[in-house]
Design an enzyme around this catalytic site. Structure first.
Site, mmCIF file in Angstrom:
data_model
loop_
_atom_site.group_PDB
_atom_site.id
_atom_site.type_symbol
_atom_site.label_atom_id
_atom_site.label_comp_id
_atom_site.label_asym_id
_atom_site.label_seq_id
_atom_site.Cartn_x
_atom_site.Cartn_y
_atom_site.Cartn_z
ATOM 1 N N ASP A 84 0.881 -1.171 0.000
ATOM 2 C CA ASP A 84 0.000 0.000 0.000
ATOM 3 C C ASP A 84 0.912 1.212 0.000
ATOM 4 O O ASP A 84 1.430 1.598 1.041
ATOM 5 C CB ASP A 84 -0.909 -0.007 1.242
ATOM 6 C CG ASP A 84 -1.878 1.174 1.238
ATOM 7 O OD1 ASP A 84 -1.522 2.238 0.676
ATOM 8 O OD2 ASP A 84 -2.976 1.045 1.783
ATOM 9 N N TRP A 109 5.244 -3.496 7.532
ATOM 10 C CA TRP A 109 4.140 -4.452 7.377
ATOM 11 C C TRP A 109 4.672 -5.602 6.536
ATOM 12 O O TRP A 109 5.379 -5.399 5.560
ATOM 13 C CB TRP A 109 2.973 -3.711 6.753
ATOM 14 C CG TRP A 109 2.125 -4.424 5.736
ATOM 15 C CD1 TRP A 109 2.026 -4.095 4.409
ATOM 16 C CD2 TRP A 109 1.243 -5.519 5.946
ATOM 17 N NE1 TRP A 109 1.140 -4.930 3.797
ATOM 18 C CE2 TRP A 109 0.642 -5.825 4.721
ATOM 19 C CE3 TRP A 109 0.908 -6.288 7.056
ATOM 20 C CZ2 TRP A 109 -0.276 -6.846 4.562
ATOM 21 C CZ3 TRP A 109 -0.001 -7.315 6.901
ATOM 22 C CH2 TRP A 109 -0.589 -7.572 5.668
ATOM 23 N N ASP A 128 8.268 1.551 4.487
ATOM 24 C CA ASP A 128 8.072 2.889 3.932
ATOM 25 C C ASP A 128 9.400 3.637 3.993
ATOM 26 O O ASP A 128 10.215 3.404 4.892
ATOM 27 C CB ASP A 128 6.998 3.647 4.736
ATOM 28 C CG ASP A 128 5.599 3.104 4.467
ATOM 29 O OD1 ASP A 128 5.428 2.409 3.445
ATOM 30 O OD2 ASP A 128 4.689 3.368 5.270
ATOM 31 N N TRP A 160 4.112 3.777 8.060
ATOM 32 C CA TRP A 160 5.070 3.064 8.902
ATOM 33 C C TRP A 160 6.249 3.951 9.308
ATOM 34 O O TRP A 160 7.137 3.493 10.017
ATOM 35 C CB TRP A 160 5.555 1.796 8.205
ATOM 36 C CG TRP A 160 4.464 0.775 8.109
ATOM 37 C CD1 TRP A 160 3.808 0.408 6.983
ATOM 38 C CD2 TRP A 160 3.869 0.028 9.186
ATOM 39 N NE1 TRP A 160 2.831 -0.520 7.294
ATOM 40 C CE2 TRP A 160 2.854 -0.776 8.627
ATOM 41 C CE3 TRP A 160 4.100 -0.037 10.559
ATOM 42 C CZ2 TRP A 160 2.077 -1.628 9.397
ATOM 43 C CZ3 TRP A 160 3.316 -0.889 11.318
ATOM 44 C CH2 TRP A 160 2.329 -1.670 10.738
ATOM 45 N N TYR A 169 5.966 10.528 4.974
ATOM 46 C CA TYR A 169 5.988 9.348 4.099
ATOM 47 C C TYR A 169 6.409 9.732 2.683
ATOM 48 O O TYR A 169 5.875 10.678 2.109
ATOM 49 C CB TYR A 169 4.600 8.701 4.080
ATOM 50 C CG TYR A 169 4.482 7.664 2.989
ATOM 51 C CD1 TYR A 169 5.126 6.440 3.104
ATOM 52 C CD2 TYR A 169 3.765 7.926 1.816
ATOM 53 C CE1 TYR A 169 5.046 5.492 2.095
ATOM 54 C CE2 TYR A 169 3.675 6.979 0.810
ATOM 55 C CZ TYR A 169 4.323 5.766 0.953
ATOM 56 O OH TYR A 169 4.262 4.830 -0.045
ATOM 57 N N THR A 172 7.410 3.341 -0.832
ATOM 58 C CA THR A 172 7.489 2.021 -0.181
ATOM 59 C C THR A 172 8.364 1.063 -0.989
ATOM 60 O O THR A 172 8.262 1.014 -2.215
ATOM 61 C CB THR A 172 6.056 1.421 -0.052
ATOM 62 O OG1 THR A 172 5.231 2.361 0.626
ATOM 63 C CG2 THR A 172 6.062 0.118 0.727
HETATM 64 N N1 ABN Z 1 2.315 2.432 3.990
HETATM 65 C C1 ABN Z 1 2.058 3.488 3.119
HETATM 66 C C2 ABN Z 1 1.113 4.521 3.644
HETATM 67 C C3 ABN Z 1 1.620 5.723 4.061
HETATM 68 C C4 ABN Z 1 0.764 6.688 4.554
HETATM 69 C C5 ABN Z 1 -0.594 6.410 4.650
HETATM 70 C C6 ABN Z 1 -1.092 5.179 4.223
HETATM 71 C C7 ABN Z 1 -0.231 4.218 3.715
#
Ligand code: ABN
Length: 186
Positions: A84, A109, A128, A160, A169, A172
């Site tokens: 994700d 994750w 991430d 994460w 963020y 990923t």
């Molecule tokens: N794991 C990626 C992510 C980052 C921020 C919000 C949702 C998902």
């Protein structure tokens, strides 16, 4: 001005006092404690109630679960079965390393994905990359064996970077951690 404030404070105090007196007359101490306990138990249970994840189910895995082993820039690449986020290899990094200036999340994750080439299952860590503004590369949301947020260790819709110093963020990566032993447990 001070007199006006004093008058307002006195009226508020009197109103609050009236309300407390009326409540005290209406409920016994035991009934009040019972109601308060019920309220607290109810609010504690709220986060574990199931909620609708119908929208995410549609995106469980692309191509009805038929993933490929050729193009790591596409969301149906097998290692992304439970990713994700934005692909770091489309943001100046690689499949397994963060772009310059971003650092890998300290927590991650973990998903289990089947490699279509050898038919074996692998544990994949989705870390991430943190500390830079969100990258605008390809975004993939796949949810093989993912679970809603009340089972946090099985949930992927989370930033994460939360355990890092810089929590912004960026993207990923999908790192192979190991192969799943296919010997039956026992
Ligand atoms: N794991 C990626 C992510 C980052 C921020 C919000 C949702 C998902």
């Amino acid at each position: 001005m001070k007199r006006l404030l004093d008058a307002l404070t006195a009226r508020t105090d009197a109103g609050a006092e009236r309300m407390v007196r009326r409540t005290a007359q209406r409920y016994s101490r035991r009934s009040f404690i019972g109601r308060a306990a019920l309220f607290m138990a109810g609010t504690a249970l709220l986060p574990v109630l199931p909620f609708d994840q119908g929208g995410r189910a549609i995106a469980a895995t692309p191509n009805g679960g038929k993933l490929q082993d050729d193009d790591p820039l596409a969301c149906d690449y097998w290692r992304y079965c439970a990713i994700d986020g934005n692909l770091c290899n489309d943001c100046g990094g690689t499949l397994t390393s963060c772009p310059p200036g971003a650092e890998a999340s300290k927590v991650s994750w973990v998903g289990t994905c089947r490699n279509p080439t050898d038919g074996k299952d692998y544990v994949v860590s989705y870390n991430d990359c943190c500390g830079k503004a969100a990258c605008t590369g390809t975004e993939c949301v796949n949810s093989a064996r993912e679970r809603p947020g009340y089972q946090m260790s099985l949930h992927n819709d989370i930033n994460w970077c939360m355990a890092n110093k810089s929590m912004g963020y960026h993207c990923t990566v999908a790192v192979l951690v190991g192969q799943v032993d296919d010997a039956p447990a026992g």
